[in-house]
Structures are given as structure tokens and as C-alpha cells.
Design an enzyme around this catalytic site. Structure first.
Site, short mmCIF file in Angstrom:
data_model
loop_
_atom_site.label_atom_id
_atom_site.label_comp_id
_atom_site.label_asym_id
_atom_site.label_seq_id
_atom_site.Cartn_x
_atom_site.Cartn_y
_atom_site.Cartn_z
CB CYS A 114 -0.95 0.01 1.19
SG CYS A 114 -2.12 -1.34 1.13
CG HIS A 247 -3.00 3.74 2.30
ND1 HIS A 247 -3.50 3.36 1.07
CD2 HIS A 247 -3.04 2.61 3.07
CE1 HIS A 247 -3.79 2.08 1.10
NE2 HIS A 247 -3.54 1.60 2.30
CG ASN A 277 -6.38 -0.52 1.36
OD1 ASN A 277 -5.71 -0.09 0.41
ND2 ASN A 277 -5.83 -1.01 2.45
N1 COA Z 1 -18.20 -8.09 10.44
C1 COA Z 1 -18.59 -8.35 11.70
N2 COA Z 1 -17.72 -8.71 12.66
C2 COA Z 1 -16.43 -8.80 12.33
C3 COA Z 1 -15.96 -8.54 11.04
C4 COA Z 1 -16.91 -8.18 10.07
N3 COA Z 1 -16.56 -7.92 8.80
N4 COA Z 1 -14.61 -8.69 11.01
C5 COA Z 1 -14.26 -9.05 12.25
N5 COA Z 1 -15.35 -9.11 13.07
C6 COA Z 1 -15.41 -9.44 14.49
C7 COA Z 1 -14.24 -10.27 14.96
O1 COA Z 1 -14.48 -11.65 14.73
C8 COA Z 1 -14.20 -9.93 16.43
O2 COA Z 1 -15.19 -10.69 17.09
P1 COA Z 1 -14.94 -11.25 18.59
O3 COA Z 1 -14.77 -10.03 19.43
O4 COA Z 1 -16.20 -12.01 18.85
O5 COA Z 1 -13.71 -12.08 18.49
C9 COA Z 1 -14.66 -8.47 16.48
O6 COA Z 1 -15.35 -8.22 15.23
C10 COA Z 1 -13.52 -7.48 16.64
O7 COA Z 1 -12.49 -7.83 15.71
P2 COA Z 1 -11.24 -6.91 15.45
O8 COA Z 1 -10.39 -7.55 14.41
O9 COA Z 1 -10.59 -6.60 16.78
O10 COA Z 1 -11.98 -5.60 14.88
P3 COA Z 1 -11.39 -4.18 14.58
O11 COA Z 1 -12.12 -3.16 15.32
O12 COA Z 1 -9.88 -4.18 14.72
O13 COA Z 1 -11.74 -3.97 13.06
C11 COA Z 1 -10.60 -4.07 10.93
C12 COA Z 1 -11.25 -4.88 12.08
C13 COA Z 1 -10.02 -5.07 9.95
C14 COA Z 1 -11.66 -3.24 10.28
C15 COA Z 1 -9.50 -3.15 11.51
O14 COA Z 1 -8.70 -3.90 12.38
C16 COA Z 1 -8.63 -2.52 10.48
O15 COA Z 1 -9.08 -1.75 9.67
N6 COA Z 1 -7.32 -2.77 10.57
C17 COA Z 1 -6.35 -2.17 9.72
C18 COA Z 1 -6.40 -2.84 8.41
C19 COA Z 1 -5.56 -2.15 7.41
O16 COA Z 1 -5.50 -0.97 7.37
N7 COA Z 1 -4.93 -2.96 6.57
C20 COA Z 1 -4.23 -2.53 5.45
C21 COA Z 1 -3.03 -1.77 5.84
S1 COA Z 1 -2.44 -1.06 4.40
#
Ligand code: COA
Length: 320
Positions: A114, A247, A277
Site C-alpha cells: 500500500c 492512504h 483500500n
Molecule cells: N463483520 C462483523 N464482525 C467482524 C468482522 C466483520 N466484517 N470482522 C471481524 N469481526 C469481528 C471479529 O471476529 C471480532 O469478534 P470477537 O470479538 O467475537 O472475536 C470483532 O469483530 C472485533 O475484531 P477486530 O479484528 O478486533 O476488529 P477491529 O475493530 O480491529 O476492526 C478491521 C477490524 C479489519 C476493520 C480493523 O482492524 C482494520 O481496519 N485494521 C487495519 C487494516 C488495514 O489498514 N490494513 C491494510 C493496511 S495497508
């Protein structure tokens, strides 16, 4: 006299198909509300079967060439950033060079996930400042939808397809003021996409795999540090920045960087809601949008930044 890499054109391309959160919710256990609250994303674009990273790059590149009012043949360096090349080789840069009908100069690809567009700007800036190139095309182009596991709700909600381009030319007038790029390879297990065939698994398929919440924390901290580094290198204050072009991974990561800059969201270019993204394309797509709709004006100071797999991260400070 100092030679700057001045922005002379920008371009962008988004495929036609819009895949909304509702569409995704029909296939995996998630909802529009969850996705929008956690990421700021409502929909993303999906490339059609006949489209390739180079076909999308060509549209974005031609727009930039048209805006600049130059001939394609004036370009002496093409840098394509992509994590989803259509071939292992030849590079997408060479394919794009041929599509543009350019027979001179040099074209190559870079892989910095990215952060690819920022790495491309860094290389372009150094080529122009050293006199090794005069007119440089930087393109970020991605078809993330083809390396996404559409059954994995942790990743399939995030990514989209598109291409962004910027044309830079040697000038006495200010352009890129500084670029700052970094990498730290210890985080491979937090965010990766394997290439099974290259690993000897001829029938394997490689998909994006991510520990989202851990990536999130490192991204926020790292982007905060790159803001400080960029301002210090230019002896500038936070208030000297007119526009932040980040980004587009997650609105909460973007908002954290804006807060670090004490910048109101009115001065942050946000496309994540409708594009998701698009990896190496995202910063250049956002930059193109804000240049074309007149938000970013000549003479203004624009901070571009990105973070991605590797981890890689970086910034480019531009006097537009
Ligand atoms: N819909 C519903 N629930 C979801 C889900 C979805 N699409 N994806 C994950 N969950 C659940 C998980 O299973 C977890 O459940 P649990 O608490 O029962 O275990 C809960 O939601 C929290 O998961 P978590 O991964 O901690 O959520 P988050 O708040 O961190 O959000 C992302 C997840 C992926 C949106 C976030 O972490 C993110 O954007 N990270 C950065 C990603 C990024 O920028 N990547 C590219 C870099 S260039």
C-alpha cells in the site's frame, strides 16, 4: 539551480462495478453498519474480467498526460507500483510503456504494497533531482479483488480496485519538497499475500491474510511518526500543511493522522467510503480527485502518506 519534481498532471481510473457492503453481507456474516462504523467504507469498485492492472494504469496515465499537455513520448521514466501485476514478468511498467506507444526511456515496477505510490514518488524525485530523468510517470494500479478471499470477513470488507497516476517534470518551480520512506520486514505474519506457485504449490491460490487489529495499532503509531519526520525535515509547523492526502485503509486510521496534525477533516482528502483500500493506487486516486475538483490549488502544501505490508511506510510533501 535546484531542480524540483513538479506535478504537471494527475489521472485516475475506477472500474464500473460497485460492490456495496450489502452485497458482501449476503455472502459473509457482517453488516453495512459494522463495516461502516469500523472502517468508514460503504462500497468499493471491482474490475471486470477483461480488465488488467495495465489496462487500468493506461487510462489513469493517459488522463495525466492529457492534463499535462505533453506527448507520451516525452516521458523518460515510468514507475508502476503494484502488488497485483498481471504477469510475474514482463513488469506492468513495460506493458504500460508499450500500451502508451513509448519506445524510449525506461520502465519498471516496484512492490511496496500500500506504500507503493509513495515509494514511486521517492524514486521519481531522486531521479529528477539528480538529473537522471526529466519527465516521470508514477502509477499505482491494483486489482485487489482477485487476491481477496471473499469468504474471509476480516479482509473482504476492506479492499477495492483502481489506478492512480501522477506526472512529474524537472522544474525551477517548487514541486516535491521531500520524501521519506521506510520498511521493517519483521511484520510479514501480520499482513501478507503468498504466491503459492513460486513456493512450489502449482495448484495453490494466494489470498490476503491479515491480523487487522494489530496492523491497525502499528499503522496509527507509524503514521504519527512519519508526520513528525516530514515536518522536521522541512522545518515546518503543522499549520503549514494545507491538505492531507492519506492512504485510504480505514477512516479511523486517517482521522488519527489528521488529529496528530491538528487538522480538521475538511482538509483531509477521503475516498475510502466509496473506494475502500486500493493499495498502491489509493493515495494517487485521492490526490487526482482533489486536484481535479479544485480543492488542491497551485501553491498549496500537500502531505501524502501511506502504510502497507512489509511493513512499508512513507510520506511525500508536495508544493502543488
Ligand atoms: N463483520 C462483523 N464482525 C467482524 C468482522 C466483520 N466484517 N470482522 C471481524 N469481526 C469481528 C471479529 O471476529 C471480532 O469478534 P470477537 O470479538 O467475537 O472475536 C470483532 O469483530 C472485533 O475484531 P477486530 O479484528 O478486533 O476488529 P477491529 O475493530 O480491529 O476492526 C478491521 C477490524 C479489519 C476493520 C480493523 O482492524 C482494520 O481496519 N485494521 C487495519 C487494516 C488495514 O489498514 N490494513 C491494510 C493496511 S495497508
Amino acid at each position: 539551480m535546484t531542480q524540483y519534481a513538479k506535478v504537471i498532471g494527475t489521472g485516475g481510473y475506477l472500474p464500473e462495478e460497485i460492490r456495496t457492503n450489502e452485497h458482501i453481507s449476503e455472502k459473509v456474516d457482517t453488516s453495512d453498519t459494522w463495516i461502516f462504523e469500523r472502517t468508514g467504507i460503504k462500497s468499493r469498485r471491482i474490475a471486470a474480467k477483461h480488465e488488467t492492472t495495465s489496462s487500468m494504469a493506461e487510462v489513469a496515465a493517459r488522463q495525466a498526460i492529457e492534463m499535462a499537455g505533453i506527448a507520451a513520448d516525452d516521458i523518460d521514466l515510468i514507475i508502476v507500483a503494484t502488488g497485483t501485476p498481471e504477469n510475474v514478468y514482463p513488469g506492468t511498467g513495460c506493458v504500460l510503456q508499450h500500451r502508451l506507444g513509448i519506445k524510449k526511456g525506461v520502465a519498471f515496477d516496484i512492490q511496496a504494497a500500500c506504500s507503493g505510490s509513495i515509494f514511486g514518488l521517492d524514486i521519481a524525485n531522486n531521479y529528477i533531482k539528480s538529473g537522471a530523468a526529466k519527465t516521470v510517470l508514477v502509477v499505482g494500479t491494483e486489482i485487489n479483488s482477485r487476491i481477496t478471499d471473499w469468504t474471509d470477513r476480516g479482509t473482504c470488507i476492506l479492499f477495492g480496485d483502481g489506478a492512480g497516476a501522477v506526472l512529474l517534470q524537472a522544474s525551477d518551480e517548487q514541486g516535491i519538497l521531500s520524501t521519506h520512506i521506510h520498511s521493517d520486514g519483521q511484520y510479514e505474519d501480520l499482513l501478507n499475500c503468498p504466491n503459492p506457485q513460486a513456493m512450489g504449490d502449482a495448484d495453490g491460490v494466494g489470498y490476503i491474510s491479515m491480523k487487522g487489529n494489530e496492523v491497525f495499532k502499528v499503522a496509527v503509531n507509524t503514521l504519527g511518526r512519519i508526520v513528525d519526520e516530514t515536518l522536521a525535515a522541512n522545518n515546518m509547523q503543522k499549520s503549514d500543511i494545507d491538505w492531507l492526502v492519506p492512504h485510504q485503509a480505514n477512516i479511523r486510521i486517517i482521522a488519527a493522522t489528521a488529529k496528530k496534525l491538528k487538522m480538521s477533516m475538511d482538509h483531509v482528502v477521503v475516498t475510502v467510503e466509496e473506494q475502500g483500500n486500493t493499495s498502491s493506487a489509493s493515495v494517487l486516486l485521492a490526490f487526482n480527485e482533489a486536484v481535479r475538483d479544485g480543492r488542491i490549488q497551485r501553491g498549496q502544501t500537500v502531505l501524502l502518506e501511506a502504510f502497507g505490508a512489509g511493513f512499508t511506510w512513507g510520506s511525500a510533501l508536495i508544493r502543488y
